[in-house]
Design a protein around this motif. Structure first.
Motif, short mmCIF file in Angstrom:
data_model
loop_
_atom_site.label_atom_id
_atom_site.label_comp_id
_atom_site.label_asym_id
_atom_site.label_seq_id
_atom_site.Cartn_x
_atom_site.Cartn_y
_atom_site.Cartn_z
N VAL A 1 0.87 -1.18 0.00
CA VAL A 1 0.00 0.00 0.00
C VAL A 1 0.90 1.22 0.00
CG1 VAL A 1 -1.70 1.35 1.29
CG2 VAL A 1 -1.86 -1.15 1.26
N GLU A 2 0.68 2.11 -0.94
CA GLU A 2 1.41 3.37 -1.00
C GLU A 2 0.43 4.50 -1.22
OE1 GLU A 2 4.38 3.10 -4.04
OE2 GLU A 2 5.56 1.66 -2.91
N HIS A 3 0.85 5.70 -0.85
CA HIS A 3 0.04 6.89 -1.14
C HIS A 3 0.98 7.93 -1.73
CE1 HIS A 3 1.40 9.22 2.42
NE2 HIS A 3 1.43 8.05 3.00
N PRO A 4 1.04 7.97 -3.05
CA PRO A 4 2.02 8.83 -3.71
C PRO A 4 1.72 10.32 -3.61
CG PRO A 4 0.64 7.76 -5.32
CD PRO A 4 0.27 7.17 -3.99
N ASP A 5 0.49 10.69 -3.31
CA ASP A 5 0.11 12.11 -3.27
C ASP A 5 -0.56 12.43 -1.94
OD1 ASP A 5 0.86 12.53 -6.01
OD2 ASP A 5 -0.97 11.47 -6.56
N ASP A 6 -0.72 13.71 -1.67
CA ASP A 6 -1.41 14.14 -0.47
C ASP A 6 -2.92 14.02 -0.62
OD1 ASP A 6 0.91 14.66 0.87
OD2 ASP A 6 0.96 16.76 0.31
N GLU A 7 -3.41 13.86 -1.82
CA GLU A 7 -4.84 13.71 -2.08
C GLU A 7 -5.03 12.59 -3.09
OE1 GLU A 7 -6.72 17.34 -3.21
OE2 GLU A 7 -5.74 18.47 -1.63
N GLY A 8 -6.26 12.17 -3.27
CA GLY A 8 -6.54 11.13 -4.24
C GLY A 8 -6.37 9.75 -3.64
N HIS B 1 -0.50 -6.40 -5.43
CA HIS B 1 -0.05 -7.68 -4.89
C HIS B 1 1.14 -8.14 -5.73
CE1 HIS B 1 -0.37 -11.39 -2.63
NE2 HIS B 1 -0.09 -12.01 -3.77
N THR B 2 2.21 -8.56 -5.06
CA THR B 2 3.44 -8.91 -5.76
C THR B 2 3.54 -10.37 -6.13
OG1 THR B 2 4.64 -9.33 -3.71
CG2 THR B 2 4.68 -7.07 -4.59
N GLY B 3 2.49 -11.16 -5.89
CA GLY B 3 2.53 -12.60 -6.11
C GLY B 3 2.83 -13.04 -7.53
N GLN B 4 3.52 -14.13 -7.64
CA GLN B 4 3.78 -14.77 -8.92
C GLN B 4 3.29 -16.19 -8.77
OE1 GLN B 4 4.86 -13.32 -11.61
NE2 GLN B 4 5.22 -11.38 -10.60
N PRO B 5 2.72 -16.81 -9.72
CA PRO B 5 2.41 -16.30 -11.05
C PRO B 5 1.19 -15.38 -11.05
CG PRO B 5 1.56 -18.51 -10.82
CD PRO B 5 2.32 -18.21 -9.55
N ARG B 6 0.82 -14.95 -12.23
CA ARG B 6 -0.30 -14.02 -12.38
C ARG B 6 -1.56 -14.55 -11.72
NH1 ARG B 6 -3.58 -10.58 -14.15
NH2 ARG B 6 -4.70 -10.19 -16.03
N ALA C 1 -5.58 -13.09 -5.24
CA ALA C 1 -5.43 -12.18 -4.10
C ALA C 1 -6.24 -10.91 -4.32
CB ALA C 1 -3.95 -11.83 -3.88
N GLU C 2 -6.19 -10.38 -5.53
CA GLU C 2 -6.93 -9.15 -5.80
C GLU C 2 -8.43 -9.38 -5.72
OE1 GLU C 2 -5.30 -7.48 -9.40
OE2 GLU C 2 -3.58 -6.69 -8.31
N HIS C 3 -8.91 -10.55 -6.08
CA HIS C 3 -10.33 -10.87 -5.92
C HIS C 3 -10.70 -10.81 -4.43
CE1 HIS C 3 -13.80 -13.53 -5.31
NE2 HIS C 3 -14.22 -12.97 -6.44
N ASP C 4 -9.84 -11.39 -3.59
CA ASP C 4 -10.08 -11.36 -2.15
C ASP C 4 -10.00 -9.94 -1.60
OD1 ASP C 4 -10.39 -14.11 -2.22
OD2 ASP C 4 -8.36 -14.52 -1.50
N TYR C 5 -9.06 -9.14 -2.11
CA TYR C 5 -8.97 -7.74 -1.69
C TYR C 5 -10.26 -7.01 -2.01
CZ TYR C 5 -3.82 -8.37 -1.56
OH TYR C 5 -2.55 -8.79 -1.31
N ALA C 6 -10.80 -7.24 -3.21
CA ALA C 6 -12.03 -6.55 -3.63
C ALA C 6 -13.17 -6.85 -2.67
CB ALA C 6 -12.41 -6.94 -5.05
N GLY D 1 -3.51 -3.11 -16.02
CA GLY D 1 -4.62 -3.98 -15.69
C GLY D 1 -4.55 -4.59 -14.31
N GLU D 2 -3.55 -4.24 -13.52
CA GLU D 2 -3.41 -4.84 -12.20
C GLU D 2 -3.42 -3.76 -11.11
OE1 GLU D 2 -0.17 -7.57 -12.02
OE2 GLU D 2 -0.75 -8.52 -13.90
N GLY D 3 -3.63 -4.19 -9.91
CA GLY D 3 -3.63 -3.30 -8.76
C GLY D 3 -4.92 -2.52 -8.64
N TRP D 4 -5.00 -1.78 -7.56
CA TRP D 4 -6.21 -1.03 -7.21
C TRP D 4 -5.85 0.40 -6.84
CZ3 TRP D 4 -10.71 -3.72 -7.50
CH2 TRP D 4 -10.62 -5.11 -7.52
N ARG D 5 -6.76 1.28 -7.16
CA ARG D 5 -6.74 2.62 -6.57
C ARG D 5 -7.77 2.54 -5.45
NH1 ARG D 5 -8.49 6.21 -11.11
NH2 ARG D 5 -9.44 4.28 -11.77
N VAL D 6 -7.40 2.94 -4.25
CA VAL D 6 -8.28 2.83 -3.08
C VAL D 6 -8.35 4.20 -2.41
CG1 VAL D 6 -8.70 1.68 -0.87
CG2 VAL D 6 -7.56 0.43 -2.74
N TRP D 7 -9.57 4.69 -2.26
CA TRP D 7 -9.76 5.98 -1.60
C TRP D 7 -9.94 5.75 -0.11
CZ3 TRP D 7 -10.86 5.00 -6.54
CH2 TRP D 7 -10.54 5.98 -7.48
#
Length: 123
Positions: free
Chosen positions: A56-63, A69-74, A80-85, A103-109
């Motif tokens: 989890v990162e937050h590159p900006d002060d807003e947004g 998820h860094t797992g391999q294989p795809r 994992a992303e299904h479970d995150y959702a 096509g991967e990862g999530w933007r989360v507010w």
């Protein structure tokens, strides 16, 4: 995230420290740590040098924050992303696919209660 601790002249972080001792200087630091804590509490592993897991990162002060998820294989990442959702929806987060542009990862507010934002559009 905030730069080195030098810029804070010995002050204590406004929001304490995260699970791994990381200083939480800003609301954004706190929001990202709340998301990490939710994921850890539900049994998801956080990425370390020795194992795959979420980041989890937050590159900006807003947004949105970024969740990947860094797992391999795809297929592991997709599962994992299904479970995150499911978890994000249950916890009341607003999120969108394709945080990385490939096509991967999530933007989360951040959760509205955490920021005072009352927007509840789409997930």
């Amino acid at each position: 995230m905030s730069g080195g601790d030098d810029q804070h002249d010995g002050q204590d972080p406004a929001y304490g420290h995260g699970f791994d001792g990381r200083p939480l200087w800003s609301v954004r630091d706190r929001d990202a740590e709340q998301l990490r804590e939710l994921l850890r509490r539900r049994g998801f592993a956080e990425f370390t040098e020795g194992s795959d897991g979420f980041i989890v990162e937050h590159p900006d002060d807003e947004g949105p924050m970024l969740l990947v998820h860094t797992g391999q294989p795809r297929s592991e990442r997709v599962a994992a992303e299904h479970d995150y959702a499911s978890l994000l929806k249950q916890a009341g987060y607003r999120f969108a696919l394709n945080a990385t542009g490939d096509g991967e990862g999530w933007r989360v507010w951040p959760q509205p209660a955490a920021t005072g934002n009352t927007s509840t559009d789409g997930a």
